[in-house]
Write a protein that holds these residues in place. Structure first.
Motif, mmCIF file in Angstrom:
data_model
loop_
_atom_site.group_PDB
_atom_site.id
_atom_site.type_symbol
_atom_site.label_atom_id
_atom_site.label_comp_id
_atom_site.label_asym_id
_atom_site.label_seq_id
_atom_site.Cartn_x
_atom_site.Cartn_y
_atom_site.Cartn_z
ATOM 1 N N LEU A 250 -0.796 5.422 10.065
ATOM 2 C CA LEU A 250 -0.498 4.178 9.640
ATOM 3 C C LEU A 250 0.122 3.210 10.358
ATOM 4 O O LEU A 250 0.096 1.717 10.182
ATOM 5 C CB LEU A 250 0.266 4.147 8.192
ATOM 6 C CG LEU A 250 -0.601 5.299 7.051
ATOM 7 C CD1 LEU A 250 0.193 5.417 5.936
ATOM 8 C CD2 LEU A 250 -1.759 3.877 6.317
ATOM 9 N N HIS B 9 -1.472 -0.026 11.882
ATOM 10 C CA HIS B 9 -1.721 -1.326 11.163
ATOM 11 C C HIS B 9 -0.731 -2.319 11.719
ATOM 12 O O HIS B 9 -0.745 -3.578 11.846
ATOM 13 C CB HIS B 9 -1.545 -1.319 9.721
ATOM 14 C CG HIS B 9 -2.713 -0.522 9.056
ATOM 15 N ND1 HIS B 9 -4.322 -0.925 9.124
ATOM 16 C CD2 HIS B 9 -2.739 0.905 8.628
ATOM 17 C CE1 HIS B 9 -4.950 -0.004 8.605
ATOM 18 N NE2 HIS B 9 -4.090 0.890 8.656
ATOM 19 N N ILE C 169 3.769 -0.992 3.794
ATOM 20 C CA ILE C 169 3.076 0.160 3.829
ATOM 21 C C ILE C 169 4.258 1.143 3.519
ATOM 22 O O ILE C 169 4.980 1.303 4.312
ATOM 23 C CB ILE C 169 2.365 0.641 5.014
ATOM 24 C CG1 ILE C 169 1.245 -0.347 5.287
ATOM 25 C CG2 ILE C 169 1.630 2.126 5.050
ATOM 26 C CD1 ILE C 169 0.314 -0.060 6.468
ATOM 27 N N TYR D 10 1.076 -1.117 0.061
ATOM 28 C CA TYR D 10 0.036 0.029 -0.034
ATOM 29 C C TYR D 10 0.977 1.452 0.008
ATOM 30 O O TYR D 10 1.725 1.293 0.923
ATOM 31 C CB TYR D 10 -1.012 -0.010 1.273
ATOM 32 C CG TYR D 10 -1.620 1.218 1.312
ATOM 33 C CD1 TYR D 10 -2.839 1.473 0.822
ATOM 34 C CD2 TYR D 10 -1.191 2.211 2.342
ATOM 35 C CE1 TYR D 10 -3.491 2.605 0.968
ATOM 36 C CE2 TYR D 10 -1.818 3.393 2.466
ATOM 37 C CZ TYR D 10 -3.069 3.773 1.920
ATOM 38 O OH TYR D 10 -3.811 4.717 1.913
ATOM 39 N N ALA E 17 -4.799 -0.121 3.166
ATOM 40 C CA ALA E 17 -3.729 -0.485 4.206
ATOM 41 C C ALA E 17 -3.795 -1.422 5.059
ATOM 42 O O ALA E 17 -2.861 -1.905 5.327
ATOM 43 C CB ALA E 17 -3.563 1.142 4.821
#
Ligand code: SAH
Ligand code: SF4
Ligand code: F3S
Length: 440
Positions: free
Chosen positions: A68, A71, A46, A9, A40
């Motif tokens: 992010l 995650h 990522i 992602y 994501a």
């Protein structure tokens, strides 16, 4: 490394060079089994491709990276990386001080990603931030994800060293791909059905591959497929040669749109910025282009609140906007960047004054753009249909040769077609109309 397909992602910030670089990164990672995902939450890897040009760009990237990281907290197997200009500018501090991410990779090091990812899985932080004098990725076919309009990097880096700008530090020295390799790629894009290609560089018109200049490159690209639209950005006023203007004028498929950043209307400020031209030179250039290409549209970049900018300097910036009457402009508040020359000039225009000046600039420019667009009402313009409108499923979005966004009901139109649209109304940013029935 596992062989099953992994998901990547990517979020991309900053200029079109970054968008093009993301496609290079996706291609490099595709070779080792990564496929892109839009979620994501599904990703094994990522990446955030970042921009350093203004402070708020960096703040936003920091914020996105910490969001992010959620995650990764849920699944420690997930790797997070920072790419691009911030990676280059902040280097190890991103990893060491903040303990932020697994990978920090600068714009010239994307070939190393597979090795760095392997290291990261082995528990080692992967950092690669060397700038190169030669890297231009010209043997890597970018993984493009849409099929109409393609970005094509033809040069990297910048040697201009405008005193406010971080790009020469984050992107390194200027270097051009060979004309031959660029034109081979244009042919490939044409064969794949792309309808438009934008030649990209921080200073695209200073392109030189040792033998050919940018006018040669544009001409060859235009001749490679005369049905394909050719765009280019960004040009610097210093390198806008007569030969280049002539080339744009004579080739029907080179778009009649010139983005030429002026930054300020004050010669004193332009000098402090190291922009290497005067207001008089810029206006002369504009006149020359308007004469050679009467149908051309223009846009520019403007900065408010550069160090020592007075009310008189600001008034001169408003003046040049009135004089040229640009179709559009990107307008910014000056943001001091460490290690640039302007950093040492102090940041003496108050935030309040910067905001006030910027708002004045925006208001003036929007009025001009609005007035210019009103003159198109009742006329037919030719657009390349690029995609569905994001606002309504019933509308399509196209762009004129002169780079004006145009919205119209779908009817029998299809993405990828070049069609005429009759303009019915317009605001400062967008034209609205209806498709003219096609002849065939
Ligand atoms: N190479 C291009 C683009 C550079 S970045 C050019 O020369 O025009 C795009 C724009 O961001 C610049 O034209 C400038 O207007 C703006 N910019 C660059 N550095 C900035 C800074 N420190 N603060 C505010 N705006 C900046
Ligand atoms: Fe920055 Fe100036 Fe180079 Fe543009 S020309 S990237 S503004 S240094
Ligand atoms: Fe930003 Fe780097 Fe482009 S600083 S504008 S992403 S070259």
């Amino acid at each position: 490394m596992e062989t099953k397909s992994k998901k990547i992602y990517v979020e991309t910030y900053g200029c079109q060079m970054n968008v093009a670089d993301t496609e290079v990164v996706l291609s490099v990672l595709n070779e080792i089994g990564y496929t892109p995902t839009k979620e994501a939450a599904n990703a094994d890897l990522i990446l955030v491709n970042t921009c350093s040009v203004r402070d708020n760009a960096e703040l936003r990237a920091h914020q996105r990276v910490s969001e992010l990281k959620e995650h990764k907290r849920r699944n420690p197997e997930v790797l997070i990386g920072i790419l691009g200009c911030m990676a280059e500018r902040l280097r190890t501090t991103l990893v060491e001080k903040n303990n932020l991410v697994d990978l920090v990779v600068g714009p010239d090091e994307y070939r190393k990603l597979p090795k760095l990812i392997e290291d990261a899985y082995a528990g080692q932080r992967g950092i690669a931030v060397k700038l190169s004098r030669v890297e231009n990725y010209d043997d890597i076919t970018p993984l493009r994800t849409e099929g109409i309009s393609a970005w094509l990097s033809v040069m990297r880096g910048c040697d201009k060293f405008c005193t406010f700008c971080v790009v020469p530090f984050t992107r390194g020295r200027e270097r051009s791909r060979s004309l031959k390799s660029v034109i081979e790629e244009v042919h490939k894009l044409s064969a794949q059905g792309f309808k438009e290609v934008t030649l990209l560089g921080q200073n695209v018109n200073s392109y030189h591959d040792g033998e050919y200049d940018f006018a040669d490159l544009l001409r060859s690209a235009a001749e490679a497929d005369s049905t394909m639209r050719i765009r280019y950005m960004t040009s610097h006023p210093q390198d806008m040669s007569d030969k280049l203007i002539e080339t744009i004028a004579v080739h029907k498929n080179i778009c009649k749109y010139v983005h030429l950043p002026v930054q300020s209307g004050s010669n004193r400020i332009l000098k402090l910025m190291n922009r290497t031209y005067t207001v008089e030179h810029y206006l002369g250039l504009m006149q020359k282009i308007k004469q050679a290409i009467p149908e051309a549209s223009f846009s520019t970049d403007i900065m408010a609140g550069f160090p020592t900018e007075t009310n008189e300097d600001h008034a001169m910036t408003l003046e040049i906007l009135k004089e040229v009457r640009f179709d559009g402009a990107f307008m910014f508040k000056y943001s001091p960047r460490e290690s640039t020359k302007a950093w040492d000039m102090g940041d003496d225009v108050t935030e309040e004054l910067k905001v006030e000046r910027l708002n004045e600039i925006i208001e003036l420019q929007n009025g001009i753009a609005f007035d210019i667009n009103q003159t198109l009402i009742g006329k037919e313009v030719e657009v390349l249909i690029e995609r569905d409108s994001s606002r309504s499923a019933d509308d399509l979005l196209g762009r004129t040769d002169t780079n004006k966004k145009t919205l119209f009901p779908r009817e029998n139109g299809a993405v990828g077609e070049i069609r005429s649209v009759k303009i019915e109304r317009a605001n400062a940013q967008t034209l609205f109309g209806t498709l003219v029935p096609s002849m065939n």
